[in-house]
Design an enzyme around this catalytic site. Structure first.
Site, PDB file in Angstrom:
ATOM      1  N   LYS A  23      -1.289   7.686  -8.162  1.00  0.00           N
ATOM      2  CA  LYS A  23      -1.217   6.304  -8.056  1.00  0.00           C
ATOM      3  C   LYS A  23      -1.563   5.503  -9.178  1.00  0.00           C
ATOM      4  O   LYS A  23      -2.275   5.979 -10.206  1.00  0.00           O
ATOM      5  CB  LYS A  23      -2.252   5.997  -7.020  1.00  0.00           C
ATOM      6  N   SER A  45      -2.891   0.503   0.151  1.00  0.00           N
ATOM      7  CA  SER A  45      -2.429   0.080  -0.839  1.00  0.00           C
ATOM      8  C   SER A  45      -1.756   1.430  -1.624  1.00  0.00           C
ATOM      9  O   SER A  45      -0.876   1.195  -2.425  1.00  0.00           O
ATOM     10  CB  SER A  45      -3.536  -0.277  -1.922  1.00  0.00           C
ATOM     11  N   SER A  55      -6.791   2.481   2.243  1.00  0.00           N
ATOM     12  CA  SER A  55      -5.634   2.644   1.184  1.00  0.00           C
ATOM     13  C   SER A  55      -5.116   4.213   1.254  1.00  0.00           C
ATOM     14  O   SER A  55      -4.004   4.361   0.561  1.00  0.00           O
ATOM     15  CB  SER A  55      -6.151   2.055  -0.225  1.00  0.00           C
TER      16      SER A  55
END
Ligand SMILES: [Zn+2]
Lengths: 492, 502
Positions: free
Chosen positions: B86, B161, B185
């Site tokens: 990420k 996210s 997330s």
């Protein structure tokens, strides 16, 4: 000024002063990372993701900084909080890489490292106690370097070497009652910090910084409106700035005016304090507990160990010098005030066990030399070994006191030792009786009048004659010997 | 061949790598090829490190695999296995943007602790995945560089996210990915993309090098297509880190040992507060069916109550923005990242932040600044901390009699792009079941438990602090008795087929 500030004003007003002292701690590494704290390195060479505040970096508490904080707190008789919390103080400034400073703020449940202490010292012949509100730890900011041309700033650069250097903040209660007392307190505190080996305590270099809150009140009335005075870079500046500020506030109050609560800066050159022209908004720092650090829990055994291993503090040392070495309280106090000098004193009397003599030389000629040359004691190229050697030469009569003073001056100027100066310059005392007798004869022949006076009973005339012999030998004659030889010859 | 490789789990890849059937370079190239084929339409990646990944793979082939095969030494756990990271996790020399214009082009001078551990374990870092800017969002639509699409339906969001990581794993562009979870997330996008995502206990995985959103909630975790792969990745990244003071100083078990098909006697609580209005009926049914399966396998499922669950969302939206407002203060144009042109300092600050941050980030910074301001601190921030304690206590009580809590991961399946962008409150409700778990710092996993109209549904299993093992065991047992995890998104295959036809 001095009289204005204290004597007169105290008749009508009471002066109320509290200090906030920032101390750079003598740790090898920074407060929350492993970077060096060494002063004077090229800009931005002692930095890492943590003290640059790079995204993703996290702080880790420096245990040594906590230890130094605890040492100070214990010496200031504070209550140590077994669990304390760091907070974020949020504000924007380019020298603050994260735009928040990790500090310790006081909330009920989140105390600072230590609080509620006191420092007692003697001032004006009286014992005075100043309460310490709190002792806490925080990180220093970076440093802005403004690049100017023709007086206008073209651009600014940031040096982050100082960013994250450990600071300890000591806040007093408003217990100080005059600028002189504030200075004395600060001086005592500085000495204490030096004894604790917590700080170098050099105000000129900024390793010790002091801000002051000052207000006046009519006796018996509640506290007046205060101003905060900043930018005082020496003990002398603290006293001067506070005296100025006291006089300024008194004038306002006497004229029926009102003091404006503001921050004022001390202008060293013009010797005035001035407020910033902009309207001051009450800054909201939005303190909240630093979520990147868990509460700091102190092991009671560790605190005990620090307490047990506290070094001899100035007050104890002063007492010991009077008792053990029979120094006068005044001399003892002067000596102890400068830790480096006191340490030097102790090292010297191990080699030359005459405390009073050593003390006199240190407080006299050595201090005098440092003062006239604007040097710190620690900057002098003198060692206990060198001083002891010189004193021994003096004691065994190799050199006279007068010569000793000259030699010491040369030692301090060049760093040479006494014996080599003596050898170089042929300054060894003349103790050869035959050589001196010839000079004595010369002097008697050249000074018939004093000779007559002496023989007529005027003892003083002898001193004159001894002086003449000393002059002819450039001070190298042994005065006792000259005395004896003259007497023998004149009486004979 | 390429398609076959990208279909394999990390465990299967490792078997073939150990045997010498395939090389790390072949594996890496297969995944890179798939990324190049699919990602133009999915946009799961913000940066693909093609050269770096191949170089790394070659090095693993030459130095690690060959040596180990010859000497019979045990291979590092992820030798030759590609991982997607990420883009809010720092990678040395590789852009790390947090999907924000304000950090565009920034290359960290250091690796996050988890990335260091990945490298040491022999993993190949494929690239950086898309996210909601600074991890603030539940759909990856708040990315400053364009949204990621859900591989199951390109018109829908992948969740967020960590939407990029979830989509990458679901579409077979990476067997493993790292996500970060602040209020859901990892778990919510895992649910919406039909994969497994684990948020470890707060403190289990080092946050050093994770660009902070809300420090007291952020936690890095593994995302994969199977529970076993998650456990393997967790093994690599978990453990105390002296550079993160909030990382727990506890021994880390071998999490793969927890992977047993056994839930007999396990006491599972099902909070009644979860089954309320707003919960999609198919999600409700799938979750209850999962509970029935656990009962059938010998677990004891009971209804429980988490009385303060209603307050979790408002509590979270005070604490997280408060911390964020301070964490994001450093993006000021002075030292790195975007700097707006301006004549004076204040204007430079203001313009940099106005132009560099997206709307959601600005909204949360303002919320947080307000919550911390003098006069509001007690009423908002401090009160939120107190309620957070109450929510933790709810879980403590529940865990006195239960080993695990079972609930939906997200109230709905993936929703269409654009549907909730203009309605932040509606968007925030996506995390209503994951946020309480984050506030309590507990470990939670999302595993596939069904489909609604062809879109995956996630089941959330929550454990006691630092008891990832029970969570993994239950998730593994569930996985071994179901087939949902075997389904692959049709869209990505279609995309590939289209590509092949061309
Ligand atoms: Zn540093």
């Amino acid at each position: 000024m001095r009289e204005n500030a204290t004597t007169k004003v105290q008749d009508e007003f009471e002066i109320v002063i509290g200090l906030e002292i920032h101390v750079q701690l003598l740790t090898a590494s920074k407060m929350f990372c492993g970077c060096s704290t060494r002063f004077g390195a090229p800009p931005n060479t002692q930095v890492c993701p943590v003290c640059l505040g790079l995204p993703g970096s996290l702080p880790v508490i420096n245990r040594k900084a906590v230890e130094l904080g605890l040492r100070t707190a214990l010496a200031l008789n504070c209550t140590i909080h077994p669990q304390s919390q760091f907070h974020r103080k949020n504000y924007y400034y380019p020298d603050l890489p994260k735009n928040y400073q990790i500090s310790q703020y006081q909330y009920k449940d989140h105390p600072p490292l230590a609080s509620d202490g006191h420092l007692t010292f003697e001032f004006d012949g009286q014992a005075r106690t100043v309460r310490i509100r709190r002792v806490h730890l925080e990180e220093d900011t970076g440093k802005l370097v403004h690049v100017e041309r023709d007086g206008t700033v073209l651009y600014s650069l940031v040096d982050y070497n100082r960013s994250g250097v450990p600071l300890m903040e000591i806040v007093t209660e408003p217990d100080l009652r005059s600028p002189e007392e504030a200075r004395e307190f600060l001086s005592r505190l500085r000495t204490l910090l030096q004894y604790l080996e917590v700080s170098s305590g050099r105000m000129e270099e900024g390793t010790l910084r002091c801000d002051a809150n000052v207000s006046l009140r009519r006796r018996g009335e509640p506290l007046g409106i205060r101003t905060e005075v900043k930018n005082m870079n020496s003990l002398r500046a603290v006293e001067k700035a506070l005296s100025f500020e006291v006089a300024r506030q008194r004038e306002i109050l006497q004229a029926g005016g009102e003091v404006v609560q503001e921050t004022r800066h001390w202008d060293e050159r013009r010797e005035v304090t001035f407020g910033s022209r902009e309207k001051e908004e009450a800054q909201d720092y939005r303190y909240f507990p630093e979520p990147d650090l868990v509460p700091m829990v102190l092991d009671p055994a560790w605190i005990e160990e620090i307490r047990r291993t506290l070094p001899e503090l100035p007050e104890e040392r002063r007492r010991r010098y009077v008792e053990q070495y029979a120094l006068s309280p005044h001399d003892a106090a002067l000596l102890v005030e400068n830790k480096a000098m006191a340490d030097f004193f102790e090292a010297t009397i191990k080699l030359f066990p005459q405390p009073k003599t050593v003390c006199n030389w240190l407080l006299g000629d050595v201090t005098g030399y440092a003062n006239t040359h604007g040097m710190e004691f620690t900057d002098l190229p003198l060692t206990p070994e060198k001083l002891a050697e010189m004193l021994k030469l003096m004691e065994d009569g190799t050199i006279s006191i007068r010569l000793a003073k000259e030699i010491l001056e040369e030692m301090l100027a060049t760093g040479k030792d006494a014996s080599s100066i003596v050898a170089e310059k042929g300054l060894v005392q003349i103790r050869d009786e035959d050589a001196l007798r010839a000079i004595v004869e010369e002097v008697i022949a050249e000074n018939p009048n004093p000779v007559r006076d002496y023989r007529a009973g005027k003892e003083k005339a002898l001193t004159f004659l001894v002086g003449q012999v000393m002059r002819k030998t450039s001070g190298r004659a042994n005065p006792d010997l000259v005395n004896r030889l003259l007497k023998e010859r004149l009486h004979g | 061949m390429a398609d076959q490789i990208t279909d394999l789990s990390a465990v299967e890849l490792r078997e073939r790598l150990v045997r010498g059937d395939i090389s790390a370079q072949e594996v890496t190239e297969a995944f890179l090829q798939r990324i190049h084929a699919l990602d133009p339409r999915l946009h799961a990646f913000l940066y693909v490190d093609t050269e770096g990944a191949i170089a790394q793979a070659r090095q693993v082939d030459e130095q690690v695999l060959t040596g180990a095969r010859r000497s019979g030494r045990e291979l590092p756990p992820l030798a030759g296995i590609p991982v997607a990271v990420k883009d809010n996790i720092c990678t040395k020399g590789i852009p790390t943007t947090c999907a924000s214009r304000i950090l565009e082009g920034w290359r960290p001078p250091y690796d996050a602790t988890v990335v260091e551990r990945l490298r040491r374990a022999g993993a190949i870092i494929l690239g950086k995945t898309n996210l909601d800017e600074f991890a603030m969002g539940s759909s990856t639509e708040n990315s400053g560089f364009g949204p990621t699409r859900n591989p199951w339906d390109l018109t829908r969001v992948p969740g967020g996210s960590s939407g990029g990581s979830a989509a990458a794993v679901a579409a077979g562009m990476a067997p493993l990915a790292l996500g970060s979870d602040t209020g859901g997330s990892i778990r919510q996008p895992a649910a919406l993309c039909g994969i497994v995502g684990l948020k470890p206990t707060y403190g289990r995985v080092s946050r050093y090098g994770l660009v902070a959103f809300a420090s007291s909630l952020d936690q890095i975790g593994p995302m994969a297509r199977t529970v076993t792969d998650c456990a393997i990745l967790l093994n690599v990244i978990a453990g105390n880190d002296p550079r993160d003071s909030t990382s727990a100083n506890l021994p880390c078990p071998d999490f793969t040992r927890a992977l047993q098909v056994e839930v007999r006697g396990l006491r599972i609580g099902i909070p009644r507060e979860c089954f309320v209005e707003g919960l999609q009926p198919e999600v409700r049914e799938a979750v209850l069916q999962a509970a029935r399966l656990f009962s059938d396998l010998g677990a004891v499922c009971e209804e429980i109550s988490l009385p303060h669950l209603d307050y979790a969302l408002p509590t979270y939206y005070l604490i997280a923005p408060a911390e964020a407002s301070s964490n994001l203060a450093r993006y000021d144009g002075v030292q790195y990242g975007y700097r707006a042109k301006a004549g004076d300092l204040y204007t430079m600050y203001a313009r940099t932040r106005r132009e560099g941050f997206g709307a959601e980030v600005k909204r949360r910074i303002m919320l947080g600044t307000y919550a911390l301001s003098a006069g509001y601190y007690e009423a908002f921030y401090l009160k939120a901390l107190q309620v957070r304690t109450l929510i933790k206590q709810d879980f403590d009580v529940a865990f006195q009699d239960h080993d695990l809590i079972l609930m939906p991961t997200s109230p709905t399946v993936a929703f269409p792009l654009g549907e909730k962008v203009t309605d932040p409150l509606q968007m925030y409700l996506n995390d209503i079941f994951t946020i309480p778990v984050s506030l309590a710092g507990l470990p939670g996993i999302s595993v596939p438990c069904g489909f609604a109209n062809g879109l995956p549904i996630g089941l959330q299993l929550v454990g006691r602090p630092f008891d990832e093992e029970t969570v993994l065991r239950a998730a593994f047992t569930f996985e071994q008795h179901t087939e949902y995890w075997k389904a692959r998104p049709v869209t990505s295959d279609t995309v590939t087929r289209d590509k092949v036809k061309e």
